[in-house]
Design an enzyme around this catalytic site. Structure first.
Site, mmCIF file in Angstrom:
data_model
loop_
_atom_site.group_PDB
_atom_site.id
_atom_site.type_symbol
_atom_site.label_atom_id
_atom_site.label_comp_id
_atom_site.label_asym_id
_atom_site.label_seq_id
_atom_site.Cartn_x
_atom_site.Cartn_y
_atom_site.Cartn_z
ATOM 1 N N SER A 18 0.826 -1.219 0.000
ATOM 2 C CA SER A 18 0.000 0.000 0.000
ATOM 3 C C SER A 18 0.859 1.268 0.000
ATOM 4 C CB SER A 18 -0.967 -0.001 1.186
ATOM 5 O OG SER A 18 -0.297 0.164 2.402
ATOM 6 N N ARG A 70 21.800 -15.204 2.765
ATOM 7 C CA ARG A 70 21.451 -13.786 2.613
ATOM 8 C C ARG A 70 22.320 -13.097 1.564
ATOM 9 N NH1 ARG A 70 17.907 -11.455 6.056
ATOM 10 N NH2 ARG A 70 17.811 -12.907 7.785
ATOM 11 N N ILE A 97 16.083 -8.454 6.061
ATOM 12 C CA ILE A 97 17.237 -7.700 6.550
ATOM 13 C C ILE A 97 18.304 -7.736 5.464
ATOM 14 C CG2 ILE A 97 19.078 -7.675 8.274
ATOM 15 C CD1 ILE A 97 16.995 -8.825 10.255
ATOM 16 N N ASN A 112 13.876 3.793 3.832
ATOM 17 C CA ASN A 112 12.920 2.833 4.386
ATOM 18 C C ASN A 112 11.838 3.589 5.149
ATOM 19 O OD1 ASN A 112 11.907 0.259 5.268
ATOM 20 N ND2 ASN A 112 12.905 0.565 7.241
ATOM 21 N N SER A 141 8.283 6.608 10.595
ATOM 22 C CA SER A 141 9.520 7.331 10.294
ATOM 23 C C SER A 141 10.048 6.913 8.927
ATOM 24 C CB SER A 141 10.618 6.981 11.324
ATOM 25 O OG SER A 141 10.182 7.218 12.644
ATOM 26 N N LEU A 149 20.082 -2.128 11.866
ATOM 27 C CA LEU A 149 18.662 -2.356 11.579
ATOM 28 C C LEU A 149 17.793 -1.219 12.137
ATOM 29 C CD1 LEU A 149 16.482 -4.332 10.461
ATOM 30 C CD2 LEU A 149 16.348 -5.253 12.793
ATOM 31 N N ASP A 150 17.037 -0.577 11.254
ATOM 32 C CA ASP A 150 16.148 0.550 11.610
ATOM 33 C C ASP A 150 16.903 1.665 12.339
ATOM 34 O OD1 ASP A 150 14.004 -0.914 10.553
ATOM 35 O OD2 ASP A 150 13.581 -1.869 12.470
HETATM 36 C C1 GAR Z 1 4.042 -0.653 6.625
HETATM 37 O O1 GAR Z 1 3.310 -0.346 7.788
HETATM 38 C C2 GAR Z 1 5.513 -0.377 6.828
HETATM 39 O O2 GAR Z 1 5.762 0.737 7.633
HETATM 40 C C3 GAR Z 1 5.962 -1.644 7.502
HETATM 41 O O3 GAR Z 1 5.270 -2.672 6.859
HETATM 42 C C4 GAR Z 1 4.024 -2.170 6.367
HETATM 43 C C5 GAR Z 1 3.963 -2.482 4.894
HETATM 44 O O4 GAR Z 1 2.702 -2.156 4.370
HETATM 45 N N1 GAR Z 1 7.379 -1.815 7.404
HETATM 46 C C6 GAR Z 1 8.124 -2.405 8.324
HETATM 47 O O5 GAR Z 1 7.664 -2.890 9.318
HETATM 48 C C7 GAR Z 1 9.604 -2.440 8.005
HETATM 49 N N2 GAR Z 1 10.334 -2.914 9.137
HETATM 50 P P1 GAR Z 1 2.500 -2.048 2.815
HETATM 51 O O6 GAR Z 1 3.054 -3.350 2.206
HETATM 52 O O7 GAR Z 1 1.018 -1.975 2.653
HETATM 53 O O8 GAR Z 1 3.218 -0.843 2.308
#
Ligand code: GAR
Length: 199
Positions: A18, A70, A97, A112, A141, A149-150
């Site tokens: 999305s 990986r 990752i 990201n 964010s 990571l993040d």
């Molecule tokens: C989103 O909420 C994004 O922030 C999160 O996954 C979802 C993906 O939704 N990302 C993470 O958690 C990354 N660590 P989407 O596929 O509908 O864009």
């Protein structure tokens, strides 16, 4: 006035996509100066792939399960990304990752979206963890990706109030609505130079 060349984006997804849709829609309807050169998924069944294909955006799957480790997966992924020579590599719900090798190769171009107010709640289950911690505010964010990571520098955030009766699902829904505005805005600010890569 000289016309600005649109930023070429390669968007990496793992599922619903999305956030990818919100970027495509901002390009189509909101003058976001970018073009999506490709959408790449690590999961063949990612629903976002169907949307991208319907928009005539080139799609590819690099299935992580087909690789021994990986590093070999990331090599194949980098090779695919490099075919498009993008200005930005956009992680939009890409749930793998990445190795330091991959991150270094795309340093300064790799961003990201993470569903928390970083540096709070890195990793998974961010919404439930924010509720459990009694946070008054939560959000999302955008950050440049580094080897941690993040952990890379945050460039833009959106905040929502945590309500007393929030569940992980209701909170996730409100945060996601903010994410859909935040990612196009971050790309716009990178295009205009308001956001610049870390030194
Ligand atoms: C989103 O909420 C994004 O922030 C999160 O996954 C979802 C993906 O939704 N990302 C993470 O958690 C990354 N660590 P989407 O596929 O509908 O864009």
């Amino acid at each position: 006035m000289t016309a600005q060349k649109p930023l070429s984006l390669v968007i990496l997804i793992s599922g619903r996509g999305s956030n990818m849709v919100s970027i495509v829609e901002a390009i189509q309807h909101d003058n976001l100066p970018a073009q999506v050169s490709a959408v790449i998924s690590n999961r063949p069944q990612a629903p976002g792939l169907d949307y991208a294909a319907a928009q005539y955006i080139p799609t590819t799957t690099i299935d992580h399960q087909a690789y021994d480790d990986r590093l070999s997966f990331d090599h194949a992924l980098a090779e695919e990304v490099n075919k498009y020579q993008p200005d930005l590599v956009i992680l939009a719900g890409f749930m793998r990752i990445l190795t330091p090798e991959f991150v270094q190769q795309f340093s300064g171009k790799l961003i990201n979206i993470h569903p928390s107010l970083l540096p709070k709640f890195t990793g998974l289950n961010t919404h439930q963890r924010a509720i459990d911690a009694g946070e008054a505010e939560h959000g999302a964010s955008i950050h440049y990706v580094t080897e941690e990571l993040d952990g890379g520098p945050v460039v833009l955030q959106a905040r929502v109030t945590v309500l007393p009766d929030d569940t992980s699902d209701t909170l996730a829904k409100r945060v996601l609505a903010e994410e859909h505005k935040l990612y196009p805005e971050a790309i716009r600010q990178i295009a205009t130079g308001q956001i610049t890569p870390p030194k």
